[in-house]
Scaffold this motif. Structure first.
Motif, mmCIF file in Angstrom:
data_model
loop_
_atom_site.group_PDB
_atom_site.id
_atom_site.type_symbol
_atom_site.label_atom_id
_atom_site.label_comp_id
_atom_site.label_asym_id
_atom_site.label_seq_id
_atom_site.Cartn_x
_atom_site.Cartn_y
_atom_site.Cartn_z
ATOM 1 N N ALA A 253 53.706 35.682 -19.199
ATOM 2 C CA ALA A 253 52.435 35.330 -18.517
ATOM 3 C C ALA A 253 52.199 36.358 -17.373
ATOM 4 C CB ALA A 253 52.333 34.080 -17.919
ATOM 5 N N ALA A 254 53.291 37.253 -16.702
ATOM 6 C CA ALA A 254 52.952 38.309 -16.121
ATOM 7 C C ALA A 254 52.429 39.610 -16.753
ATOM 8 C CB ALA A 254 54.162 38.574 -15.154
ATOM 9 N N GLN A 260 45.420 38.634 -22.037
ATOM 10 C CA GLN A 260 44.269 38.966 -22.740
ATOM 11 C C GLN A 260 44.276 38.709 -24.176
ATOM 12 O OE1 GLN A 260 41.756 41.918 -21.265
ATOM 13 N NE2 GLN A 260 42.412 40.839 -19.233
ATOM 14 N N ILE B 318 33.345 31.948 -22.812
ATOM 15 C CA ILE B 318 33.587 32.917 -23.912
ATOM 16 C C ILE B 318 32.269 33.404 -24.153
ATOM 17 C CG2 ILE B 318 35.454 31.495 -24.905
ATOM 18 C CD1 ILE B 318 33.611 30.796 -27.260
ATOM 19 N N LEU B 321 31.745 37.243 -23.020
ATOM 20 C CA LEU B 321 32.566 37.836 -23.838
ATOM 21 C C LEU B 321 31.978 38.290 -25.179
ATOM 22 C CD1 LEU B 321 35.251 39.372 -24.125
ATOM 23 C CD2 LEU B 321 36.327 37.282 -24.263
ATOM 24 N N ARG B 322 31.837 37.227 -26.002
ATOM 25 C CA ARG B 322 31.560 37.123 -27.246
ATOM 26 C C ARG B 322 29.873 37.754 -27.649
ATOM 27 N NH1 ARG B 322 33.196 38.786 -31.422
ATOM 28 N NH2 ARG B 322 32.798 37.868 -33.457
ATOM 29 N N GLU B 381 37.154 42.739 -19.959
ATOM 30 C CA GLU B 381 38.649 42.536 -19.432
ATOM 31 C C GLU B 381 38.652 41.495 -18.428
ATOM 32 O OE1 GLU B 381 37.201 45.626 -20.223
ATOM 33 O OE2 GLU B 381 38.153 45.584 -21.992
ATOM 34 N N VAL B 382 37.498 41.561 -17.672
ATOM 35 C CA VAL B 382 37.495 40.568 -16.381
ATOM 36 C C VAL B 382 37.541 39.042 -17.145
ATOM 37 C CG1 VAL B 382 36.268 39.912 -14.605
ATOM 38 C CG2 VAL B 382 36.955 42.153 -14.636
ATOM 39 N N ARG B 384 38.236 38.100 -19.976
ATOM 40 C CA ARG B 384 39.671 37.733 -20.395
ATOM 41 C C ARG B 384 40.400 37.172 -19.590
ATOM 42 N NH1 ARG B 384 38.792 42.472 -23.769
ATOM 43 N NH2 ARG B 384 38.278 41.681 -25.937
ATOM 44 N N SER B 385 40.557 37.791 -18.462
ATOM 45 C CA SER B 385 41.459 37.186 -17.306
ATOM 46 C C SER B 385 40.892 35.966 -16.612
ATOM 47 C CB SER B 385 41.388 38.301 -16.204
ATOM 48 O OG SER B 385 41.788 39.527 -16.449
ATOM 49 N N ILE B 387 39.328 33.779 -18.482
ATOM 50 C CA ILE B 387 39.731 32.677 -19.447
ATOM 51 C C ILE B 387 41.353 32.506 -19.303
ATOM 52 C CG2 ILE B 387 40.078 32.230 -21.980
ATOM 53 C CD1 ILE B 387 37.376 33.954 -22.467
ATOM 54 N N SER B 388 42.180 33.394 -19.398
ATOM 55 C CA SER B 388 43.511 33.248 -19.361
ATOM 56 C C SER B 388 43.875 32.283 -18.136
ATOM 57 C CB SER B 388 44.219 34.453 -19.543
ATOM 58 O OG SER B 388 44.210 35.279 -18.443
ATOM 59 N N ILE B 391 41.397 28.831 -17.562
ATOM 60 C CA ILE B 391 41.349 27.927 -18.611
ATOM 61 C C ILE B 391 42.707 27.738 -19.227
ATOM 62 C CG2 ILE B 391 40.408 27.204 -21.033
ATOM 63 C CD1 ILE B 391 37.822 28.992 -20.131
ATOM 64 N N LEU B 392 43.393 28.773 -19.435
ATOM 65 C CA LEU B 392 44.744 28.602 -20.213
ATOM 66 C C LEU B 392 45.762 28.501 -19.013
ATOM 67 C CD1 LEU B 392 44.492 31.320 -23.036
ATOM 68 C CD2 LEU B 392 43.949 28.757 -22.996
ATOM 69 N N GLY B 393 45.402 28.636 -17.955
ATOM 70 C CA GLY B 393 46.495 28.464 -16.695
ATOM 71 C C GLY B 393 47.689 29.604 -17.043
ATOM 72 N N LEU B 394 47.263 30.836 -17.325
ATOM 73 C CA LEU B 394 48.116 32.134 -17.579
ATOM 74 C C LEU B 394 48.259 32.608 -16.350
ATOM 75 C CD1 LEU B 394 47.811 32.837 -21.212
ATOM 76 C CD2 LEU B 394 49.934 32.006 -20.296
ATOM 77 N N LYS B 395 49.066 32.334 -15.348
ATOM 78 C CA LYS B 395 49.258 33.197 -14.041
ATOM 79 C C LYS B 395 50.337 33.880 -14.175
ATOM 80 C CE LYS B 395 45.526 30.340 -12.098
ATOM 81 N NZ LYS B 395 45.517 28.845 -11.986
ATOM 82 N N GLY B 396 50.371 35.438 -13.788
ATOM 83 C CA GLY B 396 51.667 36.044 -13.934
ATOM 84 C C GLY B 396 52.442 36.028 -12.473
#
Lengths: 365, 396
Positions: A253-254, A260, B318, B321-322, B381-382, B384-385, B387-388, B391-396
């Motif tokens: 995820a990083a 994206q 979305i 974006l869409r 791109e912002v 998508r960030s 959303i990720s 919403i999806l909880g994807l944090k690096g």
């Protein structure tokens, strides 16, 4: 306009989710089956017992008097749990019988089909031909009461488990629908060979094309909802993997190049969801709305391909293995794309009707 | 699950359709539909017409001109407005500074600014982006220093859309240069464009249009009572504003309008013995776009219906974006239908006559112009960030 489920629909969803959960394939040990789904009589009985096959049909035909909306709800749950069955095929056959058949045929053929006692599936595809609702190479001959069919249908999913078939066949320059007993045909795997095989015309010849189109529309909805369920499961599975799998000392995820793309998967799933729910409502009102069915198939076809491919790619190698679920979703999504006409077929059908409207209207007063 | 509009909503739809197609002058709507650089007077007249009927700012608090509409009714309103090619109320007024003043402003500020903001008697522009603060907005450097009861502003803003027409600008300025985080120490300031020390310089874009500007501030003195909310609250306000900007930003009605135009253009363009609409590749692309636009509209409707409990449906993220993707896809399709005819631009042509259809002359500039749609309001791109991570909880 309202896209939310009522309490009864929520209860149905939960019941099918439980049923599907009990019958879901289990991975992570030994050899895993791949390829086209096999008929499982136990699962089929469970579906029938819950009344899922009967859902969209009228009570006097042995149905449950629900609608296409309920079919979509049920099918999505089966897709989510990867319970691949002859559900869509049985619904297409049943709908064809309900719409084209005469009273006697409906009374004779529908109850055992809806109750799960005897499986009837459509036999439509012909070897060496692209998908079409018209039959070309299987032909009907003989006078009323003594009709026979000749030619080959293949692939016919679940042919080896069916008791009878609803067969499309050429009659002069038209396509008619016929009922053939499996015991009278030469069935091998998904091939159904007919050579002077006795058949009964399903209703009047002129009614057949519209009935077949409406029946296949129900099939399109059923598999599209199943695809939505599959996407709904493949996405969180992928997201979870990105959170937990570590490479270069950090979780996947990083890497923005991955997150994206996960966001784009989410977009695809949500667009497919809106389209499935809308088509279910439309087809519940007008089973013959082939334009809505084609749009549904095109949107879910493209979404399914996108989500399926990315689910594997974002997983990496593990997504390729038979002992991990995500690849199976992709395989099923790929099969669905080629069931009842692919995206190309449906875009071509829509393209032929472009002049009939200025804009696509979804808000109806 | 219900397909039909309720009787009330169907009547509302009729009412909106009638208003937009009969009360807003047809010649104005035709100019808007044709594309090209929008005339400021058309935008003013359209908004005044809407505002006189209480239709310019329906999402504002009712005491300032809002309507108690459902989300679905708001969608119908926008849809009918776009279908009739009515210029929408200026976003900087109706969707940005208006809601900000209504939410964060003092009673005096509300009374002073909101009526003119709704009617467009005050034309607002946005002073957010700077040369070194784009997607990374919090890096902005334009400073405001309090001297007595005035803020003295120095710095530069850019991408100021329609700033050449603006009476006022709402700007993010750094009031606390020593704040521990760059998001802190930013304030939201309202500035009269006639104040001495402000220079507006046009930025010409690749479509030849003059739509955006640079705005320079050289010791611009701003009365202290024109700061909105608390000193240092600017980032919070900016996030509120950008959130509003994203909701309902899928211009479905105008995308559908353009796609219908595309179909008519294809049918009117001869190719061999038939027209472009007879060509399988063109027809298939059109069918594909119609399906995709329908999926977007259904998502807009679903999201609108689901946000009843006050919290927006996460799927609303979305829409920007869409929406921008499809908007660009349709304009790309139109320039492709124009084909070689798109080589002649209406805006730069110096000849007196042309046998080409008018729309072909706008096709390329419009296509180029709308490459902006995936950049402004938070680039795709912002989005998508958002959303990720959101919403999806994807944090690096």
């Amino acid at each position: 306009m309202d896209f939310t489920y009522d309490d009864e629909q929520k209860a149905l969803q939960q019941a099918v989710r439980d049923l599907a959960g009990r019958n879901a394939p289990v991975e992570q040990q030994g050899d895993q089956p791949v390829g086209p789904a096999k008929h499982d009589p136990k699962v089929w009985s469970a579906l029938a017992e819950m009344g899922l096959i009967a859902l969209p049909f009228a009570e006097d035909l042995g149905g449950a008097d629900a609608s296409a909306v309920e079919v979509a709800i049920a099918s999505a749950e089966l897709g989510r749990a990867r319970v691949a069955t002859a559900y869509a095929e049985a619904l297409v056959a049943a709908q064809a019988i309900a719409l084209a058949g005469d009273d006697q045929q409906r009374k004779e053929l529908l109850p055992p089909l809806l109750e799960g006692e005897s499986l009837v599936v459509p036999a439509l595809s012909e070897p060496g031909r692209a998908w079409s609702l018209d039959a070309y190479d299987v032909t009907a001959s003989g006078a009323e009461g003594a009709v026979t069919l000749s030619g080959t249908k293949e692939p016919v999913p679940f042919a080896d488990a069916a008791e009878r078939f609803v067969v499309s066949a050429r009659v002069g320059d038209k396509t008619g629908l016929f009922v053939v007993e499996a015991s009278d045909a030469e069935v091998s795997g998904q091939r159904v060979k007919l050579s002077g095989t006795p058949a009964k015309a399903l209703g009047a010849l002129d009614d057949a094309p519209a009935a077949l189109a409406a029946a296949v529309n129900l099939g399109i909805l059923t598999v599209s909802a199943e695809a939505l369920g599959a996407m709904d499961a493949a996405l969180p599975m992928t997201v979870e993997y990105l959170k937990t799998r570590k490479q270069f000392g950090v979780p996947l995820a990083a890497f923005q190049t991955l997150t994206q793309r996960a966001a784009d998967m989410y977009v695809s799933v949500e667009l497919a969801r809106s389209t499935v729910l809308f088509a279910a409502m439309r087809l519940a009102e007008d089973a013959g709305d082939s334009e809505t069915a084609s749009r549904l198939k095109a949107v879910t076809g493209q979404s399914g391909r996108h989500v399926g491919q990315e689910a594997i790619q974002l997983h990496g190698g593990i997504g390729m293995t038979a002992e991990y679920a995500v690849g199976h979703y992709t395989a099923r999504l790929t099969a669905i794309e080629h069931t009842f006409g692919d995206t190309r077929h449906h875009l071509a059908r829509l393209a032929a009707g472009l002049r009939d409207h200025e804009q696509v209207e979804v808000l109806a007063g | 699950m219900r397909l039909q509009l309720s009787e009330e909503d169907a009547a509302f739809q009729q009412q909106m359709r009638e208003f937009f197609t009969t009360k807003v002058p047809a010649d104005l709507r035709e100019r808007w539909a044709a594309g090209g650089e929008p005339a400021a007077d058309d935008i003013r007249l359209a908004q005044k017409t809407l505002n006189d009927a209480g239709l310019a700012v329906p999402h504002w608090p009712t005491e300032w001109g809002g309507q108690e509409w459902s989300q679905l009714q708001r969608h119908i309103y926008l849809q009918e407005m776009q279908a009739a090619s009515v210029p929408p109320p200026l976003a900087f007024n109706a969707n940005m500074v208006g809601p900000v003043i209504a939410t964060f402003g003092s009673q005096e500020q509300k009374e002073r600014f909101l009526p003119g903001t709704a009617s467009l008697d005050i034309w607002w522009c946005q002073g957010f982006s700077e040369p070194n603060a784009g997607s990374d907005l919090a890096s902005l450097r334009t400073s405001a220093v309090l001297e007595g009861d005035e803020w003295v502003v120095n710095g530069q803003k850019t991408w100021t859309t329609l700033g050449q027409h603006a009476d006022w600008i709402f700007a993010l300025v750094r009031t606390e240069p020593d704040a521990p985080k760059k998001q802190m120490g930013i304030s939201f300031l309202l500035i009269d464009m006639k104040t001495p020390g402000i220079t507006v310089r046009p930025i010409q874009l690749i479509d030849g249009g003059h739509e955006v500007n640079e705005v320079f501030f050289d010791n611009v003195r701003v009365p202290a009572d024109q700061l909105v909310g608390e000193r240092g609250q600017g980032w919070t306000i900016a996030k509120f504003l950008l959130g509003n900007e994203r909701v309902g930003v899928a211009p479905v009605g105008s995308i559908k309008r353009k796609l219908a135009d595309a179909k008519a253009y294809a049918a009117a363009t001869k190719s061999g013995e038939g027209t472009l609409l007879d060509e399988p590749l063109v027809a298939a692309r059109l069918a594909e776009l119609e399906s995709q636009v329908a999926a977007l509209e259904l998502t807009v409707l679903r999201v609108a219906g689901n946000s009843k409990e006050g919290k927006p449906d996460p799927a609303s993220s979305i829409l920007k974006l869409r929406g921008s993707q499809l908007q660009q896809d349709v304009l790309e399709f139109i320039v492709d239908i124009a084909g070689s005819a798109s080589l002649e631009w209406a805006s730069t042509s110096d000849s007196d006559g042309s046998d080409l259809a008018t729309w072909t002359g706008h096709a390329t500039p419009t296509y180029l112009n709308f490459r902006k749609a995936s950049i402004y309001g938070g680039s795709n791109e912002v989005q998508r960030s958002i959303i990720s991570s959101g919403i999806l909880g994807l944090k690096g």
